[in-house]
Motif scaffolding. Structure first.
Motif, PDB file in Angstrom:
ATOM      1  N   TYR A   1      28.227  14.506 -19.146  1.00 22.66           N
ATOM      2  CA  TYR A   1      29.656  14.800 -19.172  1.00 22.66           C
ATOM      3  C   TYR A   1      29.891  16.276 -18.872  1.00 22.66           C
ATOM      4  O   TYR A   1      29.076  17.125 -19.245  1.00 22.66           O
ATOM      5  N   ALA A   2      31.021  16.567 -18.275  1.00 22.29           N
ATOM      6  CA  ALA A   2      31.486  17.951 -18.231  1.00 22.29           C
ATOM      7  C   ALA A   2      31.815  18.333 -19.665  1.00 22.29           C
ATOM      8  O   ALA A   2      32.302  17.506 -20.444  1.00 22.29           O
ATOM      9  N   GLU A   3      31.526  19.564 -20.014  1.00 24.81           N
ATOM     10  CA  GLU A   3      31.736  20.008 -21.395  1.00 24.81           C
ATOM     11  C   GLU A   3      33.161  19.729 -21.872  1.00 24.81           C
ATOM     12  O   GLU A   3      33.368  19.283 -23.004  1.00 24.81           O
ATOM     13  N   GLU A   4      34.140  19.920 -21.006  1.00 24.99           N
ATOM     14  CA  GLU A   4      35.533  19.705 -21.419  1.00 24.99           C
ATOM     15  C   GLU A   4      35.886  18.228 -21.582  1.00 24.99           C
ATOM     16  O   GLU A   4      36.895  17.897 -22.190  1.00 24.99           O
ATOM     17  N   ASP A   5      35.053  17.330 -21.069  1.00 21.93           N
ATOM     18  CA  ASP A   5      35.290  15.886 -21.194  1.00 21.93           C
ATOM     19  C   ASP A   5      34.400  15.216 -22.246  1.00 21.93           C
ATOM     20  O   ASP A   5      34.422  13.996 -22.385  1.00 21.93           O
TER      21      ASP A   5
ATOM     22  N   GLN B   1      34.262  13.525 -28.665  1.00 20.32           N
ATOM     23  CA  GLN B   1      34.205  14.294 -29.912  1.00 20.32           C
ATOM     24  C   GLN B   1      32.907  14.068 -30.683  1.00 20.32           C
ATOM     25  O   GLN B   1      32.334  15.007 -31.228  1.00 20.32           O
TER      26      GLN B   1
ATOM     27  N   MET C   1      31.959  26.849 -17.699  1.00 23.45           N
ATOM     28  CA  MET C   1      31.763  25.463 -18.103  1.00 23.45           C
ATOM     29  C   MET C   1      30.389  24.969 -17.649  1.00 23.45           C
ATOM     30  O   MET C   1      29.830  25.490 -16.702  1.00 23.45           O
ATOM     31  N   THR C   2      29.944  23.955 -18.302  1.00 19.45           N
ATOM     32  CA  THR C   2      28.657  23.361 -17.966  1.00 19.45           C
ATOM     33  C   THR C   2      28.744  21.852 -18.161  1.00 19.45           C
ATOM     34  O   THR C   2      29.745  21.338 -18.643  1.00 19.45           O
ATOM     35  N   HIS C   3      27.700  21.185 -17.801  1.00 21.42           N
ATOM     36  CA  HIS C   3      27.582  19.759 -18.065  1.00 21.42           C
ATOM     37  C   HIS C   3      26.578  19.559 -19.183  1.00 21.42           C
ATOM     38  O   HIS C   3      25.715  20.417 -19.406  1.00 21.42           O
TER      39      HIS C   3
ATOM     40  N   MET D   1      29.797  16.300 -29.423  1.00 27.84           N
ATOM     41  CA  MET D   1      29.923  17.757 -29.309  1.00 27.84           C
ATOM     42  C   MET D   1      28.663  18.520 -29.713  1.00 27.84           C
ATOM     43  O   MET D   1      28.381  19.573 -29.154  1.00 27.84           O
TER      44      MET D   1
ATOM     45  N   ILE E   1      26.107  19.947 -27.067  1.00 26.46           N
ATOM     46  CA  ILE E   1      26.224  21.252 -26.400  1.00 26.46           C
ATOM     47  C   ILE E   1      25.122  22.156 -26.948  1.00 26.46           C
ATOM     48  O   ILE E   1      24.367  22.776 -26.197  1.00 26.46           O
TER      49      ILE E   1
ATOM     50  N   ASP F   1      28.055  23.667 -12.681  1.00 22.83           N
ATOM     51  CA  ASP F   1      29.223  22.813 -12.886  1.00 22.83           C
ATOM     52  C   ASP F   1      29.644  22.080 -11.612  1.00 22.83           C
ATOM     53  O   ASP F   1      30.825  21.885 -11.356  1.00 22.83           O
TER      54      ASP F   1
END
Length: 107
Positions: free
Chosen positions: A56-60, A63, A1-3, A66, A69, A42
């Protein structure tokens, strides 16, 4: 994961996040910062430091953000690493809370 740095950073480019980053994963462009996904560990310390709430954290990631990224990864390969904070753009405070700045990103 990344930010990931998102649209909120465009035309602001506050660099408060840079000073707290332990791995120098930020890269600087004309009016935007990006995070190199290959360097980011991360740790999330940059998130709370951003006055524009653009990280943001990639998972947060919302939409509608996106595509940032890909944008972060592409521009990190092109732009110079920044390891010390510098002043925000002159009119950053005016742009901080404005939406729909995507078309203003300077590459």
């Amino acid at each position: 994961m990344t930010h990931v740095v998102t649209e909120a950073c465009i035309k602001c480019r506050y660099t408060d996040c840079v000073d707290v980053c332990p791995v120098d994963c930020f890269h600087i462009g004309p009016n935007f910062l990006v995070i190199d996904p290959d360097e980011c560990i991360d740790c999330a310390v940059c998130v709370a430091e951003c006055p524009a709430e653009a990280i943001y954290a990639e998972e947060d990631l919302p939409q509608d953000q996106m595509d940032f990224i890909r944008i972060n990864a592409e521009l990190a390969a092109e732009w110079e690493v920044i390891s010390k904070s510098m002043g925000a753009l002159p009119d950053a405070d005016e742009w901080k809370d404005k939406p729909n700045k995507r078309d203003l990103l300077e590459r």
